[in-house]
Scaffold this motif. Sequence first.
Motif, short mmCIF file in Angstrom:
data_model
loop_
_atom_site.label_atom_id
_atom_site.label_comp_id
_atom_site.label_asym_id
_atom_site.label_seq_id
_atom_site.Cartn_x
_atom_site.Cartn_y
_atom_site.Cartn_z
N UNK A 306 40.04 44.54 45.97
CA UNK A 306 40.45 43.89 44.73
C UNK A 306 39.50 42.77 44.32
N UNK A 309 34.09 42.83 42.59
CA UNK A 309 33.91 43.08 41.16
C UNK A 309 33.07 44.33 40.97
N UNK A 313 35.03 50.34 38.55
CA UNK A 313 34.05 50.93 37.64
C UNK A 313 33.17 51.92 38.38
N UNK B 316 36.60 49.01 32.12
CA UNK B 316 36.41 48.17 33.31
C UNK B 316 35.08 47.44 33.28
N UNK B 320 33.90 43.58 34.15
CA UNK B 320 32.83 43.35 35.14
C UNK B 320 31.73 42.46 34.55
N UNK B 323 32.48 39.10 34.94
CA UNK B 323 32.75 38.67 36.32
C UNK B 323 34.22 38.60 36.67
N UNK B 324 35.05 39.41 35.98
CA UNK B 324 36.49 39.38 36.26
C UNK B 324 36.87 40.62 37.06
N UNK B 325 37.53 40.42 38.21
CA UNK B 325 37.98 41.57 38.98
C UNK B 325 39.41 41.91 38.55
N UNK B 326 39.72 43.21 38.54
CA UNK B 326 41.05 43.60 38.08
C UNK B 326 41.98 43.76 39.29
#
Lengths: 439, 439
Positions: A306, A309, A313, B316, B320, B323-326
């Motif tokens: 998680x 990053x 994708x 996604x 990215x 720089x945001x992780x889901x």
Amino acid sequence: MKKVVKFGGSSLASAEQFRKVGKIILAEDSRRYVVPSAPGKRYTGDTKVTDMLYQCYYAAANGEDFDGQIKQIKARYNEIIGGLNLKLSLDKEFETIAENFKNKAGSDYAASRGEYLNGILMAAFIGYPFVDSAEVIRFNKDGEFDAETTDRLLKEKLKDMPKAVIPGFYGAYEDGKIKTFSRGGSDVTGSIVARAVEADLYENWTDVSGFLVTDPRLIEDPVTIDVITYKELRELSYMGATVLHEDAIFPVRKAGIPINIKNTNRPGDKGTMIVASTCHKPDYTITGIAGKKGFVAINIEKDMMNSEIGFGRKVLEEFEKQGISFEHIPSGIDTMSIVVHQDEFEEKEQQVLAGIQRAVNPDYLEVEGDMALVAVVGRAMKSNRGTAGRIFSALAHANVNVKMIDQGSSEWNIIIGVRNEDFEKAIKAIYDIFVTTQL
Amino acid sequence: MKKVVKFGGSSLASAEQFRKVGKIILAEDSRRYVVPSAPGKRYTGDTKVTDMLYQCYYAAANGEDFDGQIKQIKARYNEIIGGLNLKLSLDKEFETIAENFKNKAGSDYAASRGEYLNGILMAAFIGYPFVDSAEVIRFNKDGEFDAETTDRLLKEKLKDMPKAVIPGFYGAYEDGKIKTFSRGGSDVTGSIVARAVEADLYENWTDVSGFLVTDPRLIEDPVTIDVITYKELRELSYMGATVLHEDAIFPVRKAGIPINIKNTNRPGDKGTMIVASTCHKPDYTITGIAGKKGFVAINIEKDMMNSEIGFGRKVLEEFEKQGISFEHIPSGIDTMSIVVHQDEFEEKEQQVLAGIQRAVNPDYLEVEGDMALVAVVGRAMKSNRGTAGRIFSALAHANVNVKMIDQGSSEWNIIIGVRNEDFEKAIKAIYDIFVTTQL
């Protein structure tokens, strides 16, 4: 009030059916534009006129004698004409058709004659003028439907025609060569006409009293959906429900015109109303249940994924490289599943798995096949708390093992993954809890 | 049987606590390697020795008089020494410390002295030899823990020492300069030692009888987890449960050594056993419930998105880029939500939304904030049908609106999105249905 009314093949298979249709049309002055299909089957085992035309045309195109075949087709129409006591002869039309068949006018031309002739018959029967769709439904050079030109042509043609019969299923290129719709058939024509004339309602008359909550092959005699939104319909149809084809809905959906699915044989039934949005309170929390077998889940586990990053994708990219679209991506913590169609995935399986291995170096990578997806759809689910609880309790009660759950923020559909072999059981359990036990 | 036993600060805060610890260690001959923390708080409002050391060092480093402060620290140790009737003087050690403080030996050095001195005290008390962690726990030039060298140094040192006390929390660079672990503290040391000596069990003694099924700030007196897998622990800890730090678990997890969380004040309690895998049947279907507030869902709708290859990847990618992780990607049909941390998302919100708009041209794009995620974790969930049903019925009963559901094929965790304000209510409802009502 201005309605476009489309009648399916079974509604126009015989003189008796024509009489019902005539009664329906004339019962309301607002039913101004009529889109007929070709005569369908009169009884199980009968042949549709369109199929007779195809066969006849292939014989003609191969230089065989097709005289007997064309006579049979003519007999079908004459049976209806006679049954309705109409003073109408289609001799001239059949001569032209025979001539064009010999000159190899194309299978689209051949197929379209069923609607064309039925349109002439219908116009004579109800006393509306006939408009040949070849004049008003236009395809561009690439064979794509030309919405803009069609809209203009229809508006021009129908400007001074308060009523008309416009046969379904076909149109023409600019040079007059006939082309049929590849998907959606006469339903598309009705939808296009409804948009062009800015109809208040598009009535689609068929042989069922609307859409059913679920597949009648799985549930005996399921209840009818009274009101469904375009979105719900799209979801159910995506998940395998046999409803109107996407192409048939798009024109009216875009124009915000509601569709009413009605039953020619039971015109008193309300049928199903398809609308853009509604405050109508549905009878049941769920609008419909549909589903499909044959999915596969690719399960990936990796510690700390998680916070990595680009992880998701990179995984999706491996599917994209092989031209595979994903259906769902349920995820836990450090786990992620990609649900795809098994048939799309199978032949590329090893490439995808190797790609994922290279791209994200997972701790664990596993493929789980033979999964079915069940979609429970309903705009009322959002306001009815406990829907999810009822669904999963029902499934547990039916001994169905839930492999996957996906519910996004839209809150009006839940997708459930079960084993292929549990598919029917799952649908029955959900149907029973929301519909049967509620009665 | 070879055990490494680590004791937390509260277990070593006073002579009374030391006596309990001594009894525990000597009760089993297998408790061979002891890793002590610095003395913690004796009572609410008390100061930990480590904090006293920090304050003292800052005074020293600023050239202030720190004589009084160092005396107070010494008094803490002497209180324990006296209480245990030990013949031990730490005068020489305190002289060295005072000298090094004046010479600005660094705050890591200062902080580590709490464990160092407590190690000497512990060794004298139980009669085990003392090993200074500076000799055996190694950091590389970049300040990163050097696992390989440490493992070698520990193996060499302890080869002929069947028993030893090795203070927690610190190690040293190759040149002898002291460095402390930035995360995980003495727990990490215990874990590293356990791996090096190939222990059968790593006992982590603290002031609670193991991990709790859920947060005691939300549920009064929750039950203790008897056996938990590393995976479950990782999930609960990721979702906000305060358990051992990842860094403290990694070394033993890698070596497959189980951890037993035990209570110094109730040594008879079984505590929580953390294992790689187990056939142990848990008392409850769920192992734990954890959760966090402060998520946001970006909801995307687009007709036919499922058949658009690359759709998900493109979406996604926009996260990215910023720089945001889901966290999760729940999806329906034609709908997809991306769940991310609100604080990470907020400042980049407009860039991400504009990026998505450009990349996939959605029909509808909406941001829904103030969402909490609740994770229900349990290896027994897979074999207990109806878990999902019970969860969602309980939530419905508690009037909690479920915004999102995500359950992947691992089947041993379900992630549920609720409004921030429903967070506590949701956890209580789930706890009650699985634990309270089961009693």
